[in-house]
Design a protein around this motif. Structure first.
Motif: not given
Length: 594
Positions: A111-120, A145-153
């Motif tokens: 989850g944190m990896g996907f959040m970092s991907l979206g931020a980077g 949004l899919a990247i964000l929601y996948t990370g949060l999920g």
């Protein structure tokens, strides 16, 4: 911590992988707990770095309107607090706490990896505006949004898996039947809370500052790395852990009672002397454990007593055991269900308290975003730093309560007089009302100054928000802590894990209620054509104070409900029965669960 049931399947399964006295000497204790503490410290540092700044991130980096960002946060928070109930069931019944913790660490890392991907990666976020006040936002695409929601999920799944198991798995490493084991467990809890506080301070100061003022990508990479370290430390100590096999779930036993009572709805509940109840002695494992107490038969919720009525001798075998546990349950199982039902009215009152408490991390942070946050000419206070205020107020209250109030009463009564659950919950409800009233008054001042000077950020300084955040912390101290005590200390021993999960479920329901209330307010206020209470990207164009006052009114109704109905359940025979043998520190019970 062991939580036995009364079905033969669960009793037989209550074994340790390689458990013996020699195993206890080779495994468990501090040599394993140091890995658990290391894992928990880095996990908390990582998770709090995301939770405390999530609303700001979605609002500023994904151009989400204030209302939508709060709704997403509430939905995510709701799932995060609901999933511990599912995780507790799966850990108890099927996979065990160790595997659940491994799964939770991996899910959180992803989850944190996907959040970092979206931020980077800039293409995974919509273009941001230089100034939020003049922003014509470009909405995020479906992929973004899919990247964000996948990370949060993934993060919600991971966090929900870790919460009900981390403290319980640490407790498994000590033999709490001995005085030494109990002392070690207490020391473990103290170290857990100390390291939790350190992680919280680091995440809410250093990491949040990096996210807000340096780089969101770097600010997310740091907690991602922390999750990797957390998982590595936990796996590295796998050979030292005492691992209890899955032993079945108390939830199944509760469902059995309900179904059995429904099947026997035709049974005429006469005097107990005219009925034959299935009331076997405790199993050998339970009778040897002094924590387990044979629950006496009570007269509340008599309908469920039908589940324990023997209507035909064919329902029991030659050894006096129930043949079909879904048709004939023991009185012990029935009384465990009654323990839950008796606390439900109090639990419902707590949910409204949590509704006001949750506003600090959503709209409270958005208020901070539109205040004067400067200290001198060069330093800007990150909005998420306001999350430190509730923690400070909670710590101050615990210090005053334990070091001043209790010792003073001890001088007068020889035994320190502690506030009862009823007293603390009542005070907590009052603080929940006060926090919303104060938040509304502060918002009136903040908005008025912004409109007067025609600026997006009000000239009102961020320190004006301290009272409402502080009151939110006192709501947590007076309502959430005794609620956790009620659900863990006053329920039978076999239901402790479930009690912790039900506490998080109440937070989940509060988040869902907040979303429902927001949607109703948005629809109603837009229909009248006036100034919308909520919505858009600028709080100055809203009437957020009315939203706060609405929650305060709900809090007032909740106070009446508590005073004239719910509090009387605290005097019920079920709770009195459970409370006679229960003592302990309610603050530790709560802090250990978070």
């Amino acid at each position: 911590m062991m939580h036995e049931s009364h079905s033969p399947q669960r009793q037989d399964a209550l074994t340790l992988e390689g458990f013996s006295s020699s195993t206890r000497k080779k495994k468990g204790g501090w040599k394993s707990v140091k890995y658990i503490l290391g894992n928990e410290t880095f996990e908390k540092l990582a998770s709090m770095s995301l939770i405390s700044n999530l609303v700001v991130y979605m609002h500023t980096q994904y151009n989400m309107e204030t209302t939508f960002s709060v709704e997403v946060f509430n939905i995510w928070s709701g799932f995060t607090n609901f999933l511990p109930l599912v995780a507790a069931y799966l850990a108890d019944a099927y996979i065990g706490k160790f595997r659940m913790l491994i799964f939770g660490c991996i899910a959180s890392f992803l989850g944190m990896g996907f959040m970092s991907l979206g931020a980077g990666v800039p293409s995974l976020r919509p273009p941001t505006c230089s100034t939020l006040s003049d922003c014509i936002p470009i909405k995020p695409t479906a992929l973004q949004l899919a990247i964000l929601y996948t990370g949060l999920g993934f993060f919600a799944i991971g966090s929900g898996s870790l919460r009900p198991c981390n403290i319980a798995f640490g407790a498994d490493q000590f033999d709490i039947k001995t005085e030494k084991g109990r002392a070690q467990l207490e020391s473990f809890c103290n170290w857990w809370y100390f390291l939790f506080t350190v992680a919280l301070l680091v995440s809410l100061t250093a990491v949040v500052y990096i996210q807000t003022n340096v780089s969101w990508f770097l600010g997310f990479i740091i907690p991602t790395g922390c999750f990797a370290v957390s998982l590595t430390i936990f796996v590295f100590g796998h050979g030292t852990y005492i691992r209890l096999k899955p032993k079945g779930s108390i939830i199944c036993d509760l469902l059995k009672v309900i179904l059995a009572a429904i099947r026997k709805h035709h049974v005429d509940m006469k005097e107990d002397s005219e009925l034959s109840f299935y009331d076997p002695p405790l199993s050998s494992n339970e009778s040897e454990d002094s924590r387990h107490v044979k629950l006496s038969h009570t007269n509340r919720f008599r309908f469920f007593d039908k589940a324990a009525v023997i209507t035909n001798q064919s329902e029991i075998d030659n050894n006096g055991k129930s043949i079909d546990n879904w048709r004939l349950c023991s009185l012990q199982q029935v009384e465990e269900l009654k323990s839950i039902l008796t606390t439900l009215p109090i639990w419902l009152a707590g949910i409204i308290c949590f509704l006001s408490m949750g506003q600090a991390n959503s709209y409270g942070i958005l208020q901070a975003l539109q205040t004067n946050k400067s200290i001198g000419q060069h330093f800007i206070v990150p909005s998420a730093w306001m999350g430190l205020v509730p923690m400070i107020f909670i710590s101050l209250w615990i210090l005053l309560y334990e070091k001043i109030y209790v010792p003073l009463t001890k001088k007068k009564t020889l035994k320190g007089k502690r506030l009862s659950i009823e007293q603390r919950l009542g005070i907590g409800i009052i603080f929940s009302i006060a926090s919303m009233v104060v938040a509304g008054l502060v918002e009136v001042r903040r908005r008025s100054n912004a409109l007067k000077h025609k600026t997006f950020e009000s000239h009102t300084r961020i320190w004006w928000l301290v009272p409402q955040f502080g009151l939110s912390g006192l709501v947590e101290a007076f309502a959430a802590i005794p609620m956790m005590e009620l659900l863990t200390s006053y329920w039978p021993e076999s239901m402790k894990t479930l009690g912790g999960a039900v506490f998080f479920l109440s937070l989940s329901i509060a988040s869902s209620l907040s979303n429902v209330l927001i949607k109703i307010i948005v629809v109603v206020t837009k229909r009248n054509g006036g100034t919308p209470w909520l919505g858009g990207n600028d709080l100055n164009k809203n009437r957020l104070e009315y939203y706060y006052y609405t929650i305060a009114v709900l809090g007032g109704l909740n106070l009446l409900y508590f005073l004239f109905f719910a509090r009387f359940f605290l005097c019920s025979e079920v709770l009195q029965r459970q409370g006679q043998s229960e003592a302990g520190d309610e603050e530790n019970n709560y802090q250990q669960s978070m």
